[in-house]
Motif scaffolding. Structure first.
Motif, mmCIF file in Angstrom:
data_model
loop_
_atom_site.group_PDB
_atom_site.id
_atom_site.type_symbol
_atom_site.label_atom_id
_atom_site.label_comp_id
_atom_site.label_asym_id
_atom_site.label_seq_id
_atom_site.Cartn_x
_atom_site.Cartn_y
_atom_site.Cartn_z
ATOM 1 N N VAL A 1 0.832 -1.202 0.000
ATOM 2 C CA VAL A 1 0.000 0.000 0.000
ATOM 3 C C VAL A 1 0.870 1.258 0.000
ATOM 4 C CG1 VAL A 1 -1.690 1.325 1.331
ATOM 5 C CG2 VAL A 1 -2.008 -1.126 0.987
ATOM 6 N N VAL A 2 1.974 1.239 0.730
ATOM 7 C CA VAL A 2 2.898 2.382 0.717
ATOM 8 C C VAL A 2 3.407 2.617 -0.702
ATOM 9 C CG1 VAL A 2 5.180 3.175 1.482
ATOM 10 C CG2 VAL A 2 3.565 2.224 3.142
ATOM 11 N N ILE B 1 -9.783 -1.224 -1.821
ATOM 12 C CA ILE B 1 -10.731 -2.089 -1.118
ATOM 13 C C ILE B 1 -9.978 -3.334 -0.691
ATOM 14 C CG2 ILE B 1 -12.826 -3.483 -1.295
ATOM 15 C CD1 ILE B 1 -13.743 -1.562 -3.546
ATOM 16 N N MET B 2 -9.906 -3.568 0.599
ATOM 17 C CA MET B 2 -9.325 -4.811 1.107
ATOM 18 C C MET B 2 -10.414 -5.869 1.036
ATOM 19 S SD MET B 2 -6.323 -3.779 1.619
ATOM 20 C CE MET B 2 -5.650 -5.323 2.167
ATOM 21 N N ASP C 1 -10.121 -3.730 11.839
ATOM 22 C CA ASP C 1 -9.497 -2.652 12.623
ATOM 23 C C ASP C 1 -8.061 -2.376 12.178
ATOM 24 O OD1 ASP C 1 -11.809 -2.301 14.092
ATOM 25 O OD2 ASP C 1 -11.153 -3.598 15.725
ATOM 26 N N ARG C 2 -7.348 -3.416 11.749
ATOM 27 C CA ARG C 2 -5.958 -3.244 11.304
ATOM 28 C C ARG C 2 -5.862 -2.490 9.983
ATOM 29 N NH1 ARG C 2 -5.418 -8.767 12.524
ATOM 30 N NH2 ARG C 2 -5.471 -9.219 10.314
ATOM 31 N N TYR C 3 -6.794 -2.762 9.064
ATOM 32 C CA TYR C 3 -6.683 -2.239 7.713
ATOM 33 C C TYR C 3 -7.525 -0.990 7.457
ATOM 34 C CZ TYR C 3 -4.432 -6.691 6.940
ATOM 35 O OH TYR C 3 -3.588 -7.751 7.019
ATOM 36 N N GLU C 4 -8.572 -0.821 8.208
ATOM 37 C CA GLU C 4 -9.498 0.272 7.939
ATOM 38 C C GLU C 4 -8.878 1.668 7.954
ATOM 39 O OE1 GLU C 4 -14.165 0.226 8.578
ATOM 40 O OE2 GLU C 4 -13.052 0.483 10.434
ATOM 41 N N PRO C 5 -7.856 1.945 8.778
ATOM 42 C CA PRO C 5 -7.309 3.310 8.774
ATOM 43 C C PRO C 5 -6.731 3.758 7.425
ATOM 44 C CG PRO C 5 -6.601 2.140 10.732
ATOM 45 C CD PRO C 5 -7.279 1.131 9.846
ATOM 46 N N ASP D 1 -10.154 2.203 1.855
ATOM 47 C CA ASP D 1 -11.453 2.856 1.698
ATOM 48 C C ASP D 1 -12.612 1.930 2.044
ATOM 49 O OD1 ASP D 1 -10.816 5.586 0.296
ATOM 50 O OD2 ASP D 1 -9.485 4.091 -0.572
ATOM 51 N N ALA D 2 -12.342 0.632 2.043
ATOM 52 C CA ALA D 2 -13.374 -0.339 2.412
ATOM 53 C C ALA D 2 -12.707 -1.652 2.795
ATOM 54 C CB ALA D 2 -14.340 -0.559 1.252
ATOM 55 N N TYR D 3 -13.374 -2.397 3.643
ATOM 56 C CA TYR D 3 -12.914 -3.713 4.075
ATOM 57 C C TYR D 3 -14.079 -4.668 3.878
ATOM 58 C CZ TYR D 3 -10.686 -7.300 6.933
ATOM 59 O OH TYR D 3 -10.104 -8.463 7.381
#
Length: 123
Positions: free
Chosen positions: A64-65, A77-78, A87-91, A94-96
């Motif tokens: 992602v970086v 979108i994960m 919780d780990r990916y949402e920050p 744009d969507a999980y």
């Protein structure tokens, strides 16, 4: 036409998403690993990325970086089988969305992110 990048190490998932999203009118490009995904983003500038949280060649955070160094505004979108990772990916996504055989939630989220339409609420 809008372009969707599917980055997933699972060939069956890539094929399913390509078939389903192509039938919705999207141009779909697939990547089997992080390196392919980065190269595709450099060459084609997709409108949205749908990616699994597992890539065989790179940690998903590092991927992602790299993506955001190329295009900071691209929606991500994960899409994963991990029901506990939101919780780990949402920050930074744009969507999980948890993978399912029913792709309706994924279709709606892609449409919303690409066209900026409000989400469709189910009764």
């Amino acid at each position: 036409m809008k372009m969707v990048l599917i980055a997933d190490s699972n060939k069956c998932h890539r094929m399913l998403y390509e078939i389903e999203l192509s039938s919705e009118g999207y141009i779909v490009i697939t990547a089997k690993n992080g390196k392919e995904a980065v190269n595709i983003i450099r060459l084609f500038y997709p409108d949205v990325i749908v990616m699994d949280t597992y890539m065989p060649d790179i940690d998903v955070y590092d991927l992602v970086v790299q993506i955001f160094k190329i295009r900071t505004e691209i929606p991500v979108i994960m899409n994963t089988v991990d029901e506990t990772g939101k919780d780990r990916y949402e920050p930074w996504c744009d969507a999980y969305i948890v993978k399912s055989s029913n792709l309706q939630e994924l279709r709606e989220k892609i449409r919303q992110l690409i066209t900026c339409e409000p989400p469709v609420l189910q009764p």
